[in-house]
Every structure is written in structure tokens, then in C-alpha cells.
Design an enzyme around this catalytic site. Sequence first.
Site, PDB file in Angstrom:
ATOM      1  N   HIS A 165      -1.675   1.425   7.401  1.00 51.61           N
ATOM      2  CA  HIS A 165      -2.113   1.387   6.010  1.00 51.61           C
ATOM      3  C   HIS A 165      -2.033   2.791   5.422  1.00 51.61           C
ATOM      4  O   HIS A 165      -2.374   3.778   6.084  1.00 51.61           O
ATOM      5  CB  HIS A 165      -3.544   0.850   5.917  1.00 51.61           C
ATOM      6  CG  HIS A 165      -4.068   0.772   4.519  1.00 51.61           C
ATOM      7  ND1 HIS A 165      -3.544  -0.082   3.563  1.00 51.61           N
ATOM      8  CD2 HIS A 165      -5.066   1.464   3.895  1.00 51.61           C
ATOM      9  CE1 HIS A 165      -4.207   0.075   2.428  1.00 51.61           C
ATOM     10  NE2 HIS A 165      -5.124   1.007   2.607  1.00 51.61           N
ATOM     11  N   CYS A 176       0.829  -1.206   0.000  1.00 55.43           N
ATOM     12  CA  CYS A 176       0.000   0.000   0.000  1.00 55.43           C
ATOM     13  C   CYS A 176       0.863   1.256   0.000  1.00 55.43           C
ATOM     14  O   CYS A 176       0.451   2.298  -0.517  1.00 55.43           O
ATOM     15  CB  CYS A 176      -0.938   0.006   1.201  1.00 55.43           C
ATOM     16  SG  CYS A 176      -0.101  -0.028   2.808  1.00 55.43           S
TER      17      CYS A 176
END
Length: 491
Positions: free
Chosen positions: A432, A73
Site C-alpha cells: 500500500h 493507492c
Amino acid sequence: MPWCKQGTTDKLVREFLRTGAAARNKMMKNWGVIGGIAAAMAAGVYVLWGPISDRRKKRKGMVPGLLNLGNTCFMNSLLQGLAACPSFIRWLEDFTSQNSADRERTERETQLSRSLMQLLKALSSHDPGEDDVLDAGGLLEALRLYRWHISSFEEQDAHELFHVLTSSLEEEQERQPRVAHLFDMQTLEKSVESKEKNISCRSGGPLHPIPSLWRTRHPFHGRLTSYMACKRCEQQSPVHYDSFDSLSLSIPSIQWGRPVTLDQCLQHFISSETIKEVECENCTKQQAGELVNGEVLESQRTTFVKQLKLGKRLTWSKEGSPIKRQEHVQFTEYLSLDRYKHCSAAQSQQKTSRTNKAKASADPKDKAIANGVDSEHCNNNKPQSNGTFPSVFLHSPGLSSQLNLTYDYSTSEYLFRLTAVLVHHGDMHSGHFITYRRCPAAPRGTSPFSSQWLWVSDDSVRKASLQEVLSSSAYLLFYERMQRPGLRVEE
């Protein structure tokens, strides 16, 4: 699924073998017809709807997402941010075209720039027929050629990857070109013509001309200026230049209850520092042989550059472990960097004369304010980024300003507009990355910037509002320099 006993299965096989050849052939033909019909239906489904997978078409007004290849990510969010910078994509196109024109360069030597350009072009395209989800695995393979390996399911940092990309592109760019053969007259003539255009004569000047290498670097490349000055005699040292690709800003100590702004982080970054126990050559010459109470007078200097501090929302606990800081820092859509532009002595005099003329014909109360400060002055007492690069990348935590203020940027020469924001959810050990970015501008539009914002998390893409973007807790901020003067906007 029904199960049959072993005896029942053997009985069915014996009965099938006792049947005649004609009956068996007829049964086989029926099975063949059924199999052919099933194959035809499968082929029709493949032609109409494509392979049975997660492949989807890009929705109108959106951008493609990126497949998560295992904790990638950080890479996906950075690529989405870079795709929102038009000047970087234009530079990358020119860079790859120059590499393709050089026949001596192999595909392996230019794999990184080509892979990056293909991804960014696809992420900034308006074609609705493109795929909705892209795979950045080719870029990972190209990075491995530059001795950068990503282990599967290992947390990485988007800011570190940004420097890996920029340094790798510079390494690819700075490779020595091939030596022309003495009988290659066409190449030799071109090299002579290009050198003649760069030849110039100067009788004198305060600084040496800047090498052309500064102008060929990627758009994120900039310079920081610094010098030292003695507190006693105010003697200044020559200006020193340092290059940078990003600014890592730390959060200053602010009174509790008051918001922290991006301007305060920038001011904290360039704030002066006092260095003691450094001998001043000018004071030494003036005070040579002079003693006070039998001791030599101690001279002091001060430096006007603030060294790069730990950004990335990082602090340390009493036990010595890293902790992510959660303070909100306000940032705006438009950012004027005029006050952070370093001016030479001659430029400062010209700027002062123009300012005095403007003050004589205008009411001081009507002076335009940008970013909460006077934007028409150059600060020559502190080192600043020179603002001569078309894109600037500010690494800072942030939260938007909730105040409805009207700023006049019509006099701002170095005005930048927000193009992308990277946000990190989580702590120092796991989390994230997601990206807020602008939708690609219309091909025939007058502005390179779109007013529509998008929220992107790997392969998920949705529309977002500007208020949502400015309310996010930013980790990386991308600003692009605007080329249109006389712009007046509302924050």
C-alpha cells in the site's frame, strides 16, 4: 417482518373490496397524505444534509482525500505528491492555458493536462467548502487515450505512473502546431516577432547554445552530463548530455552499523567507472608505430557517468526472485545540490578565483558546510545534474537524520526543500502507498511552503509532524527548489 397466512391475506382483501367507495377513497387519501409527508421530510433532509452518501466537507487545514477505485493507492499517493509542488502546478496552468488558446486542439487532445490540473488544483486549495474526498476516475480515462490501461484490482507502481504522466504531457506538448494560412497576417506577424526575439549572433563559444525546448519542458525535466577521459594522457571527450525526469538511486554497500544517507546515494550514482579495452585516439596518434615487446600499447579510458541502476529498494535473491530491501536511508528537509552542478571550464575558473578570495579573508575553520560537504565548490570531474530546473524529483529509499546539526545554506545556489514523501508498505508482490506532504501555503503568505505536514492514505487525511516524515521509510522524494537566498536553517 411479520408473515401472514394465505387465507388471512385473502380475507383482508375481500373485506377491503366490500367496503363502500367513500370509505375506500378516504383510506386512499390518508395514505396519500402519509406519502406526501414522507416525501416532504425526505426532501428536507436532502436539502439540509445533501444526499445520503459518504460525501463529506473538507476540514479546515486539511486537503481532500482521493477515492480508492480498486488498488489505485499508487495513483492517489502520486497525485498528492505532485499537488505539493507549486512550480509544477504553475507550469501546468500555463500549459493548459496555451492549449486552450489554440483553437485547433480538441478537448480530447488536451484531456490529460486538463484533468490533471483540475485534480491538483483541488488537492492544493484552501477553500474549506470543497469536497473531502475526490474521484480521480477522469484521469484514468485520459490515460487510456495514451494507450495506458489499468486493470481492476491489479498492483501498480507509483514511479512508473510518474513517467507515464511526464511522457504523456511531453507528447501532448510536442505535437506540431497548425500551419498558418498565408492570409492570416495576425498569426504570421506574431511568429515573426517571436523569432526576432530569439535571434542572436555569437562569434564563438565552448558549447552551442541550449535550445529553448529545454526551458519549456515540465519542471521535473533535467540533464545529466558525462564525458570520458583517458587514464594515460588525460584526454577528455566532449561533454554528453542526457535528459531525465527522475533519479533512480540505488543503496550503496555501507559498513554494517553505519547509517546510509541520501548524499551517499547521490555520490554512488555519479561515481566513476573504468572501461577497459577502449582505444584512445590521442594516445594512438602519439604512439603511432611505437611497439613495446612487439605489441601495441593498450590505452584505457574512464567514464565519469554512473548508469542508472535498479532503485526502488530492489535486489535479487540467490534463487533469482526479487526482494525488497529494508535498509534505512537518512534524508533531510533541505538539500543542497551545488556540488552536483556541472561547471564548464570558464565557470570553474571564475568559481576558483572567488573561492580563493573568500579563503584569504576568512578562517578555514569557519567555512560553512552543507549536507556534510563543502557546498561552494563545483565538481567538474564528474557528470552531475545541472540544477537549472525549478523542481527536482529524487527517487530513493530513505530515513531521516536523527542528528541535530546546524547547516549554513546562505551560500547555496541550488537549495531544495522537501515537499512530499511517498512510502510503500509491503513487499514486492503487494502493499500500500501512502504520502506525507506539505499542507498548501497560505494564499497571502510570503513563502510558497507550509510548515504543516499531512499524512494521506487514499481518503484518510491527518496532520503529521516533520519528525514523523523524516523517520519514514521513503520510496519517492519530492524536492522543490527554493528561490530565497541567504537562508540559515536548523535540521
